[in-house]
Every structure is written in structure tokens, then in C-alpha cells.
Design a protein around this motif. Sequence first.
Motif, short mmCIF file in Angstrom:
data_model
loop_
_atom_site.label_atom_id
_atom_site.label_comp_id
_atom_site.label_asym_id
_atom_site.label_seq_id
_atom_site.Cartn_x
_atom_site.Cartn_y
_atom_site.Cartn_z
N GLY A 245 7.70 -3.87 -3.57
CA GLY A 245 7.01 -2.96 -4.47
C GLY A 245 5.81 -3.60 -5.14
N ALA A 246 5.95 -4.87 -5.53
CA ALA A 246 4.82 -5.58 -6.14
C ALA A 246 3.71 -5.81 -5.13
CB ALA A 246 5.31 -6.91 -6.72
N VAL A 247 4.08 -6.19 -3.92
CA VAL A 247 3.08 -6.43 -2.87
C VAL A 247 2.32 -5.14 -2.55
CG1 VAL A 247 2.81 -6.98 -0.42
CG2 VAL A 247 4.27 -8.41 -1.87
N ALA A 248 3.00 -4.00 -2.58
CA ALA A 248 2.38 -2.73 -2.18
C ALA A 248 1.38 -2.23 -3.21
CB ALA A 248 3.46 -1.68 -1.96
N ARG A 254 -6.01 -0.19 -4.17
CA ARG A 254 -7.38 -0.29 -3.65
C ARG A 254 -7.71 0.90 -2.76
NH1 ARG A 254 -7.53 -2.76 -7.42
NH2 ARG A 254 -7.66 -5.02 -7.70
N LEU A 255 -6.73 1.35 -1.99
CA LEU A 255 -6.94 2.54 -1.16
C LEU A 255 -7.23 3.75 -2.05
CD1 LEU A 255 -6.87 3.95 1.62
CD2 LEU A 255 -4.39 4.26 1.29
N SER A 256 -6.52 3.85 -3.17
CA SER A 256 -6.73 4.99 -4.07
C SER A 256 -8.09 4.93 -4.76
CB SER A 256 -5.61 5.06 -5.12
OG SER A 256 -5.78 4.08 -6.12
N ASP A 257 -8.73 3.75 -4.78
CA ASP A 257 -10.08 3.65 -5.31
C ASP A 257 -11.10 4.25 -4.35
OD1 ASP A 257 -9.36 2.43 -7.68
OD2 ASP A 257 -9.67 0.39 -6.92
N ARG A 258 -10.72 4.41 -3.08
CA ARG A 258 -11.67 4.84 -2.05
C ARG A 258 -11.47 6.30 -1.64
NH1 ARG A 258 -10.41 -0.47 -1.13
NH2 ARG A 258 -12.18 -1.90 -0.81
N ILE A 259 -10.23 6.78 -1.70
CA ILE A 259 -9.95 8.16 -1.30
C ILE A 259 -9.32 8.89 -2.48
CG2 ILE A 259 -9.62 7.44 1.10
CD1 ILE A 259 -6.61 7.83 0.70
N ASP A 260 -9.11 10.17 -2.33
CA ASP A 260 -8.46 10.96 -3.37
C ASP A 260 -7.10 10.33 -3.71
OD1 ASP A 260 -7.21 12.91 -4.95
OD2 ASP A 260 -8.15 14.55 -3.86
N ARG A 261 -6.92 9.98 -4.98
CA ARG A 261 -5.68 9.30 -5.37
C ARG A 261 -4.46 10.19 -5.12
NH1 ARG A 261 -7.57 4.67 -8.18
NH2 ARG A 261 -9.31 5.07 -9.59
N ARG A 262 -4.67 11.50 -5.15
CA ARG A 262 -3.55 12.40 -4.90
C ARG A 262 -3.04 12.29 -3.47
NH1 ARG A 262 -6.72 17.36 -7.52
NH2 ARG A 262 -8.28 16.26 -6.25
N LEU A 263 -3.94 11.96 -2.54
CA LEU A 263 -3.49 11.71 -1.17
C LEU A 263 -2.55 10.50 -1.12
CD1 LEU A 263 -6.73 12.27 0.97
CD2 LEU A 263 -4.61 13.62 1.04
N ASN A 302 7.43 1.94 -6.07
CA ASN A 302 6.92 1.14 -7.18
C ASN A 302 5.45 1.34 -7.50
OD1 ASN A 302 9.48 0.20 -7.44
ND2 ASN A 302 9.01 -1.96 -7.11
N PRO A 303 4.57 1.58 -6.53
CA PRO A 303 3.15 1.74 -6.88
C PRO A 303 2.79 3.11 -7.46
CG PRO A 303 3.43 0.95 -4.61
CD PRO A 303 4.74 1.46 -5.07
N ILE A 304 3.71 4.08 -7.41
CA ILE A 304 3.34 5.46 -7.74
C ILE A 304 2.83 5.59 -9.18
CG2 ILE A 304 4.25 7.78 -8.07
CD1 ILE A 304 6.09 7.32 -5.68
N TYR A 305 3.52 4.98 -10.13
CA TYR A 305 3.14 5.16 -11.54
C TYR A 305 1.75 4.60 -11.82
CZ TYR A 305 3.30 5.04 -16.63
OH TYR A 305 3.02 5.21 -17.97
N PHE A 388 -8.49 0.69 -10.15
CA PHE A 388 -7.03 0.63 -10.23
C PHE A 388 -6.59 -0.70 -10.82
CE2 PHE A 388 -3.14 -0.99 -8.29
CZ PHE A 388 -2.25 0.03 -8.53
N GLN A 389 -5.51 -0.67 -11.61
CA GLN A 389 -4.87 -1.88 -12.12
C GLN A 389 -3.37 -1.80 -11.87
OE1 GLN A 389 -6.07 -4.63 -13.42
NE2 GLN A 389 -8.21 -4.06 -13.64
N PRO A 390 -2.75 -2.85 -11.29
CA PRO A 390 -1.28 -2.84 -11.11
C PRO A 390 -0.58 -2.79 -12.46
CG PRO A 390 -2.32 -4.61 -9.83
CD PRO A 390 -3.35 -4.08 -10.78
N MET A 391 0.60 -2.19 -12.49
CA MET A 391 1.41 -2.20 -13.71
C MET A 391 2.84 -1.80 -13.40
SD MET A 391 0.34 1.19 -15.86
CE MET A 391 -1.11 0.36 -16.40
#
Length: 441
Positions: A245-248, A254-263, A302-305, A388-391
Motif C-alpha cells: 500500500g505504501a509503495v502504491a 503521480r498518475l492522478s496528477d496527469r489524468i482525471d483523479r476520478r479515473l 491504501n492510496p485511495i484516501y 499529490f502528497q502521500p498520506m
Amino acid sequence: MASVIKIYALFLGSALLMFGGGLQGLLLSVRGAEEQFSLLALGLIGTGWSVGFVAGSLLVPQIVRNVGHIRAFSVMAAIGTITILLNLLWINDIGWILLRALSGFCFAGAAMIVESWLNEVADNKNRGTIFSVYVTINMAASTLGQIAMSITGTAGYIPFVIGAISFICAVLPTALTSSPQPKPLSNARIDVRLLYKTSPVAAIAAFSVGMANGAFGTLAPVYGYERGLDAGGIALLFAVAAILGAVAQVPFGRLSDRIDRRLVLIGLSSFAALVGALTVIINPEAGWGMYVLFAAYGFAANPIYAVAVAHANDFAKDGDFAKIAGGMLLILGIGLAIGPAVASMIMGAWSPVGLFVVTATFHAALAIAAYLRMRIRRSVDAADRAPFQPMSDRNATPESFVLDPRTDNDTDVSPMHREAAVPEELIETMEPGSDVQDGKV
């Protein structure tokens, strides 16, 4: 040089705090199952922690204003230490529910004070680095605390004492500092209505993550125990999920910075729902199949939030990030409190694998909601988004968002960018009173 030493000392204090918290959380679930606590009681232990954590986030700032950072932190760590030792001396389901709430309160307060201190030494140039290192250290320390249970086991007093030592040692970095005390802690500026108006998807994601991951974090150890895993196996099971989860977080962020985060939210939550459904269908015995499914769950869930927080911030108006983040914390906390109780009842009425019926249901609901919202409003252009920032989805406090560099970025984005996210020609095609015209996403 002094500021660098101070930062590393605070990182160490936070790591010790998270190590003890990771060990304690997993230990209570497994030891409670071994003590034949009911599934409902085990679920309510998780609920108690979440209620205490939310209460601590709301009330500790006033305590700090009354007695100062160092004294307040020492009190929090001391009470946390006493609490885990009372878990050993008072092995009782109702007692553990009450103690877990107290532990959550103290843990929230101690974490907020560390974050406040870090925020004091951070500036706009290094805030992002400090925040990223802080989150990484917390995730790693919590995972190491869970792995430690594979060494200590759950029987006897040793794991409880090790957790207590870790909590009390976290006092040392702040107790020995000679630097001035930081500014007062931030009150949780909560505006759920503003959050929903800004981004319904983020509000739904916060609740769904709370329900699913709250249930998973509290009762997945019980599921592993019921399927025949020993303490070492359960610790490894959670470590695999946490590490993946941390690795993902970074690649999907970073992907969500480039495409629609909802995708990204749709993809992650759909995959997490699929993993939950497969777990229900297969209901694997202890072995490699269970580890694969748990690793896949952690990787997706884990990355969803963090992606949802970034999505909400994309549409936040100038100066609203802290209020919106506070609203997300409250909704997340409600989900974290309800999820374990609901899952425990389903597990008791059906079977332990019923846990994954809950996770799959709420992840699927999030995927559907995000898809439907995409049909209503377009995304913010990639160039206008805050990065994006991990948390973590279980240990964020109001001070986490003060430290978050996006709090500063929020004031750097002009209102014109926010409004430009929806072209006029799209607005003209919508019915009066629609979500787009109301400013929703």
C-alpha cells in the motif's frame, strides 16, 4: 545545524510513537481473539480507537494552549503508556474498548504536537520534503511495529511492555529540546457542507475508505486468526498489505496528477472491490493465496484516501483547503468508527469472511459514485492542480494538513483557474440548478 538535529529528533519521536501504535493495534485484535472476545467486542475496540482519535483531534489544541506543548506531549505519551499496560493488567472486552478510546485520544494529541513542531521548522522551500519524509517514516515505523509481533508473539507481557517502552521513549526528543515552543496547534476547521459542495466524490471517498479500511484494519487480524494463522503469520500478512500500500501511493498519486483523479479512484476502488469479492468466493486457508489477496488489497485500497484529498484540493477555493481537509477527517473518522462495528456483526451472523463483503461493498459504491460524477463535471486541467502528497488514512490529524505543502499551494492558485475547470459551453448545456452550476463535482 540545530534545526536539522531538531527535525531528526522529531522524526525519531514520531517513529517511536508509530512503532508502538502499530504493535498495539495489531496485538489487541489478535490477543482479543485468543481471549475469546466476541466479534462485536473486537469491532468496538476499533470503534473506540477512532472515536478517541477524532475527539483528540478536536480537544487537544485547547489542552496545549493551557499547559504548553512539552507538558501536553508528556501527558499524552504517559497516558498512552499507562493505557497499553492496563491492557495487560485488565484483560476484559469492555475494558479494552474504553482503554482503546483513551489510547486513540492520546495518540492523536501526541501526533499533532510532533507535527506542530515540524511545521515550526518547515518553510515553503522544504515543507514538501519534510512532509514526505514524515509520512514515509510513519508508515515504515507502523509496519515495523506490526512485524515486531511476529517476534514477541501475543502471549504474556512482553509485547505490551515493548509497546509501553516505545510510547514513553517518544517523549525524549521533545523533553530534551531547548528550542522555543511552537505556535499553538490548529483547531480542526471542519466544514462538511463546504466539502460536499466542493467535491461530493471526496466526501463519499472519505466515508467509504473509513468504512472499508476501518473494518479491515481492526478485524482482518481476526480473520487471519480464524483461518489458522499464528501471530507471526498475521504480522507478516499485515506487513505485506502495508508495504504494498505504501509503495502504491507514489505511482498512483503521480498518475492522478496527469489524468482525471476520478479515473484513478475508479480503478483503485474497483480493483479493491474485486479483491474483496475474490476473497469471499475463495475464502483461502492459511497460505500463499491469502498473502497474495492481502497484498493486492493493500496495493489498491491504501492510496485511495490520499488521491481523494488531492481531488478535493483541486477544486478548493483559496484558503479553503484546511476546512475541506478537516471535513474529510471528520467523515473519515465516522467511517472508521462505524466500519468495524458493522463488519463484526456481519462476520458474527455469517462467517469471518463477511469482513470482505463490507470492504467490497463500499469500494464498489465509491467506484460507481466516481463514475457517475465524471458524467457531470470535467476535471481540473493537470497544469492547475496541486501536486499529490502521500498520506495515511488512519493517522491524519488537523496538524498534518497544516504541515502539508498544499496548504500553501492553495493560496497560489488563482480563482480564475478554479472557475476555468468548467468551460462555459458545458455549463450552458446543463439544466438550471444542476450540480455543475452549483459548483459540485
